[in-house]
Design an enzyme around this catalytic site. Structure first.
Site, short mmCIF file in Angstrom:
data_model
loop_
_atom_site.label_atom_id
_atom_site.label_comp_id
_atom_site.label_asym_id
_atom_site.label_seq_id
_atom_site.Cartn_x
_atom_site.Cartn_y
_atom_site.Cartn_z
N SER A 107 35.25 32.91 40.20
CA SER A 107 34.29 34.00 40.35
C SER A 107 32.86 33.46 40.36
N GLY A 146 23.85 42.23 42.64
CA GLY A 146 23.88 43.57 42.04
C GLY A 146 24.06 44.66 43.08
N LEU A 147 25.32 45.06 43.27
CA LEU A 147 25.61 46.18 44.17
C LEU A 147 26.17 47.35 43.36
N THR A 148 27.23 47.07 42.57
CA THR A 148 27.93 48.13 41.85
C THR A 148 27.04 48.76 40.78
N SER A 154 33.51 51.79 44.26
CA SER A 154 34.19 51.73 45.56
C SER A 154 33.33 52.33 46.66
N ILE A 179 28.24 43.05 36.62
CA ILE A 179 27.62 42.02 37.45
C ILE A 179 27.94 40.61 36.91
N LEU A 256 30.16 40.72 51.22
CA LEU A 256 31.51 40.89 50.65
C LEU A 256 32.57 40.26 51.55
N GLU A 380 35.58 43.42 44.52
CA GLU A 380 35.51 43.09 45.95
C GLU A 380 36.37 44.04 46.79
P1 TGC Z 1 30.97 52.62 56.60
O1 TGC Z 1 30.50 53.87 57.25
O2 TGC Z 1 32.36 52.15 56.84
O3 TGC Z 1 29.98 51.41 56.97
C1 TGC Z 1 28.60 51.50 56.74
C2 TGC Z 1 27.94 50.38 57.55
O4 TGC Z 1 28.44 49.11 57.12
C3 TGC Z 1 29.14 48.46 58.23
N1 TGC Z 1 30.33 47.81 57.63
C4 TGC Z 1 30.41 46.49 57.48
N2 TGC Z 1 29.57 45.50 57.81
C5 TGC Z 1 29.94 44.25 57.53
N3 TGC Z 1 31.12 43.98 56.90
C6 TGC Z 1 31.97 44.93 56.54
N4 TGC Z 1 33.11 44.63 55.90
C7 TGC Z 1 31.64 46.27 56.82
N5 TGC Z 1 32.24 47.47 56.61
C8 TGC Z 1 31.44 48.40 57.11
C9 TGC Z 1 29.48 49.56 59.19
O5 TGC Z 1 29.63 49.05 60.48
C10 TGC Z 1 28.27 50.45 59.05
O6 TGC Z 1 27.20 49.81 59.72
P2 TGC Z 1 26.07 50.68 60.49
O7 TGC Z 1 25.12 49.66 60.98
O8 TGC Z 1 26.80 51.42 61.54
O9 TGC Z 1 25.49 51.60 59.46
O10 TGC Z 1 30.71 52.77 55.04
P3 TGC Z 1 31.44 53.67 53.94
O11 TGC Z 1 30.38 54.24 53.06
O12 TGC Z 1 32.42 54.60 54.60
O13 TGC Z 1 32.21 52.58 53.05
C11 TGC Z 1 33.17 51.80 53.55
C12 TGC Z 1 33.91 51.06 52.42
C13 TGC Z 1 34.61 52.00 51.48
C14 TGC Z 1 34.95 50.19 53.12
C15 TGC Z 1 32.94 50.17 51.63
O14 TGC Z 1 32.05 50.94 50.94
C16 TGC Z 1 33.61 49.23 50.67
O15 TGC Z 1 34.02 48.13 51.08
N6 TGC Z 1 33.74 49.56 49.35
C17 TGC Z 1 34.21 48.63 48.35
C18 TGC Z 1 33.01 48.15 47.55
C19 TGC Z 1 33.18 46.75 47.07
O16 TGC Z 1 33.98 45.96 47.54
N7 TGC Z 1 32.33 46.36 46.11
C20 TGC Z 1 32.29 45.01 45.68
C21 TGC Z 1 31.06 44.76 44.83
S1 TGC Z 1 30.65 43.07 44.60
C22 TGC Z 1 31.89 42.46 43.68
O17 TGC Z 1 32.83 43.06 43.34
C23 TGC Z 1 31.71 41.07 43.29
S2 TGC Z 1 32.97 40.42 42.33
C24 TGC Z 1 32.42 38.86 42.36
C25 TGC Z 1 33.22 37.89 41.67
O18 TGC Z 1 33.09 37.75 40.44
O19 TGC Z 1 34.00 37.17 42.38
P1 FAD Z 2 36.12 53.26 41.16
O1 FAD Z 2 35.39 53.09 42.42
O2 FAD Z 2 35.64 54.31 40.20
O3 FAD Z 2 37.64 53.31 41.36
C1 FAD Z 2 38.54 53.86 40.38
C2 FAD Z 2 39.90 54.08 41.04
O4 FAD Z 2 39.75 54.99 42.12
C3 FAD Z 2 40.47 52.79 41.68
O5 FAD Z 2 41.87 52.77 41.48
C4 FAD Z 2 40.17 52.96 43.15
O6 FAD Z 2 41.08 52.23 43.99
C5 FAD Z 2 40.36 54.47 43.30
N1 FAD Z 2 39.69 55.01 44.48
C6 FAD Z 2 38.39 54.83 44.86
N2 FAD Z 2 38.18 55.46 46.03
C7 FAD Z 2 39.35 56.06 46.39
C8 FAD Z 2 39.77 56.87 47.50
N3 FAD Z 2 38.93 57.17 48.49
N4 FAD Z 2 41.07 57.31 47.52
C9 FAD Z 2 41.94 56.99 46.53
N5 FAD Z 2 41.58 56.24 45.45
C10 FAD Z 2 40.31 55.79 45.40
N6 FAD Z 2 30.14 44.30 41.38
C11 FAD Z 2 28.99 43.73 41.85
O7 FAD Z 2 28.20 44.38 42.53
N7 FAD Z 2 28.69 42.43 41.55
C12 FAD Z 2 29.49 41.66 40.78
O8 FAD Z 2 29.19 40.48 40.54
C13 FAD Z 2 30.70 42.23 40.28
N8 FAD Z 2 31.50 41.51 39.44
C14 FAD Z 2 32.55 42.14 38.81
C15 FAD Z 2 33.24 41.47 37.79
C16 FAD Z 2 34.24 42.12 37.07
C17 FAD Z 2 34.92 41.42 35.96
C18 FAD Z 2 34.61 43.45 37.43
C19 FAD Z 2 35.71 44.17 36.71
C20 FAD Z 2 33.94 44.10 38.44
C21 FAD Z 2 32.89 43.48 39.13
N9 FAD Z 2 32.13 44.15 40.09
C22 FAD Z 2 30.99 43.59 40.60
C23 FAD Z 2 32.38 45.56 40.35
C24 FAD Z 2 33.59 45.85 41.24
O9 FAD Z 2 33.31 45.55 42.57
C25 FAD Z 2 33.99 47.32 41.06
O10 FAD Z 2 34.55 47.43 39.77
C26 FAD Z 2 34.95 47.80 42.13
O11 FAD Z 2 34.32 47.84 43.39
C27 FAD Z 2 35.55 49.16 41.81
O12 FAD Z 2 34.54 50.06 41.46
P2 FAD Z 2 34.67 50.95 40.11
O13 FAD Z 2 34.94 50.02 38.99
O14 FAD Z 2 33.49 51.81 40.04
O15 FAD Z 2 35.98 51.81 40.32
#
Ligand code: TGC
Ligand code: FAD
Length: 400
Positions: A107, A146-148, A154, A179, A256, A380
């Site tokens: 990570s 910092g996104l979440t 999600s 984060i 991402l 992610e």
């Molecule tokens: P949507 O309408 O689909 O898209 C909005 C705009 O974004 C573009 N787009 C992308 N661009 C690049 N890469 C992708 N994978 C893209 N997916 C979508 C899209 O073309 C559009 O662009 P534009 O110019 O037309 O505006 O957006 P939505 O609001 O419906 O959301 C889509 C969804 C649900 C797939 C997205 O919000 C999502 O992936 N949610 C999950 C969030 C997530 O993964 N968070 C992670 C936070 S960081 C983290 O967890 C770090 S852990 C680090 C570690 O310790 O390893």
């Molecule tokens: P929620 O979005 O509240 O989801 C809760 C449940 O609802 C899940 O089961 C999900 O699958 C479900 N759900 C969501 N949407 C739907 C739908 N449309 N239909 C059906 N089910 C749905 N974020 C950063 O920005 N930077 C980081 O460095 C980072 N590091 C992390 C490190 C750790 C250890 C952890 C635990 C998380 C980290 N994250 C980071 C945040 C991570 O990306 C979020 O936890 C993740 O994206 C899920 O968001 P949430 O926790 O708010 O869960």
């Protein structure tokens, strides 16, 4: 006539099992060299200590610089910016080796390389790149992403952190949650919504700026050897020069894609560590008078593990080559992230089961990996989110 005990059956070596389909031969010499140096480091410097670190919730503070010395932070970036100009396949391989040790260590590398160095390189000015990339590559500086937020995980499109233009500056206010590396970071990539036009913008924020704070989340039963924090930004002013040249949600989502790709490889390391541990354990563990390894149901469990990890390895390898050729679409990355995490988590749970009571202690790796992988399945993009990304790809209907 003398009788001697039958020779102990010799199973396949761990090297053979890790490369059941002969993918090794397809890597370049440089890719193998990077993999082998990281493998040696993980086995010598991480594995002997990681159980204790995890149990006590300790992040090894010298690790960033050690990774920097190994040359693996931002490894795909050009050499003049501190990278090694390596392939994405090499980046995948090193993620796999590190996660063989622990998902938390991987990570750190994912965030530093894919979520901090990548956006500075892709969207930052030359001045920002020169200011930050060499120090991030050497591990002298640590970054976070910092996104979440507490109420936007999600669905980052609903983020509430806001920014407003004030002369030559931007002023940012909001809370980020979960984060990785947050409280250790010298620099944070912060995503915020413009109060004027509603556009999501990204900023490079020096964490020493007034109004910036970070507090660690201490109650984790997963990723215990990794730092996870909450960030507080209270009217933090940054110059316009710190703004990234990308607008909208595609900015953070494109970062991402990089990190999810690395995860698709990384989790195979955790899976293989659990699999190898289970293979060794069942050979030595007697049950009902014979080795556990001689029981059919145990062999079935091991066969399933090998099949899942081998399929995951083929998927990762091919995705790596697609990415090296610029042909990795977000949906392809989603499929690999989702399915390889599923595979690794299934293997970790099955391995933990085969270890019986011993499997719940941190003297073995299975439960640590299993609990870490619960986070990897969540961050992610959760398993559900990647399923919905694939559903949208297949049908054209947005079902989020
Ligand atoms: P949507 O309408 O689909 O898209 C909005 C705009 O974004 C573009 N787009 C992308 N661009 C690049 N890469 C992708 N994978 C893209 N997916 C979508 C899209 O073309 C559009 O662009 P534009 O110019 O037309 O505006 O957006 P939505 O609001 O419906 O959301 C889509 C969804 C649900 C797939 C997205 O919000 C999502 O992936 N949610 C999950 C969030 C997530 O993964 N968070 C992670 C936070 S960081 C983290 O967890 C770090 S852990 C680090 C570690 O310790 O390893
Ligand atoms: P929620 O979005 O509240 O989801 C809760 C449940 O609802 C899940 O089961 C999900 O699958 C479900 N759900 C969501 N949407 C739907 C739908 N449309 N239909 C059906 N089910 C749905 N974020 C950063 O920005 N930077 C980081 O460095 C980072 N590091 C992390 C490190 C750790 C250890 C952890 C635990 C998380 C980290 N994250 C980071 C945040 C991570 O990306 C979020 O936890 C993740 O994206 C899920 O968001 P949430 O926790 O708010 O869960």
């Amino acid at each position: 006539m003398t009788t001697s005990a039958p020779a102990r059956p010799a199973g396949a070596s761990s090297r053979t099992l890790q490369d059941f389909y002969g993918i090794d031969a397809l890597y370049t010499t440089e890719e193998r060299l990077i993999r082998d140096s990281v493998r040696e480091f993980v086995r010598g410097e991480i594995l002997p200590h990681v159980g204790e670190w995890w149990l006590h919730g300790t992040f090894p503070e010298d690790l960033p610089r050690r990774f920097g010395e190994l040359g693996i932070l931002g490894v795909t970036l050009p050499e003049h910016l501190g990278g090694a100009g390596a392939t994405y396949t090499a980046y995948g391989l090193l993620n796999r080796e590190i996660e063989y040790g622990d998902s938390g260590m991987r990570s750190f590398v994912s965030v530093q390389s894919s979520l901090v160095m990548y956006p500075i390189h892709a969207f930052g000015s030359d001045a920002l790149q020169r200011a930050w990339l060499p120090g991030l590559a050497s591990g002298e500086h640590i970054g976070c992403f910092g996104l979440t937020e507490p109420d936007a995980g999600s669905d980052p499109g609903n983020l509430r952190t806001r920014c407003r233009r004030l002369g030559d500056d931007w002023v940012i206010t909001g809370v980020k949650r979960w984060i990785t590396s947050g409280s250790r970071a010298h620099v944070a990539i912060v995503w915020a919504r413009d109060e004027d036009d509603g556009v999501i913008r990204g900023f490079v924020v020096e964490t020493e700026r007034e109004g910036f704070g970070a507090v660690d989340i201490k109650t984790k039963a997963s990723m215990r050897a990794s730092v996870t924090s909450e960030l507080y930004l209270d009217e933090v002013a940054v110059p316009d020069a710190n703004r990234l040249a990308i607008e909208g949600l595609r900015g953070p989502l494109s970062c991402l894609n990089q990190a999810r790709y690395g995860i698709a490889w990384g989790v195979l390391g955790a899976g293989f560590a659990c699999f190898e541990e289970a293979v060794a354990y069942v050979e030595d563990r007697p049950v009902f008078g014979v080795a556990l390894a001689g029981k059919q149901l145990v062999q079935a469990s091991l066969a399933d593990m090998l099949a899942e990890l081998t399929k995951g390895s083929l998927l990762a390898y091919h995705l790596g080559r697609l990415k090296d050729a610029g042909m990795d679409t977000p949906a392809r990355v989603s499929l690999a992230k989702r399915d390889n995490v599923r595979a690794a988590l299934g293997v970790a749970r099955a391995a933990r089961d085969l270890l019986g009571g011993n499997g719940i202690t941190t003297e073995y790796g299975a439960i640590r990996h299993m609990l870490n992988l619960e986070t990897v399945a969540t961050y992610e993009g959760t398993d559900t989110i990647h399923t919905l990304i694939l559903g949208r790809e297949i049908t054209g209907h947005n079902a989020f």
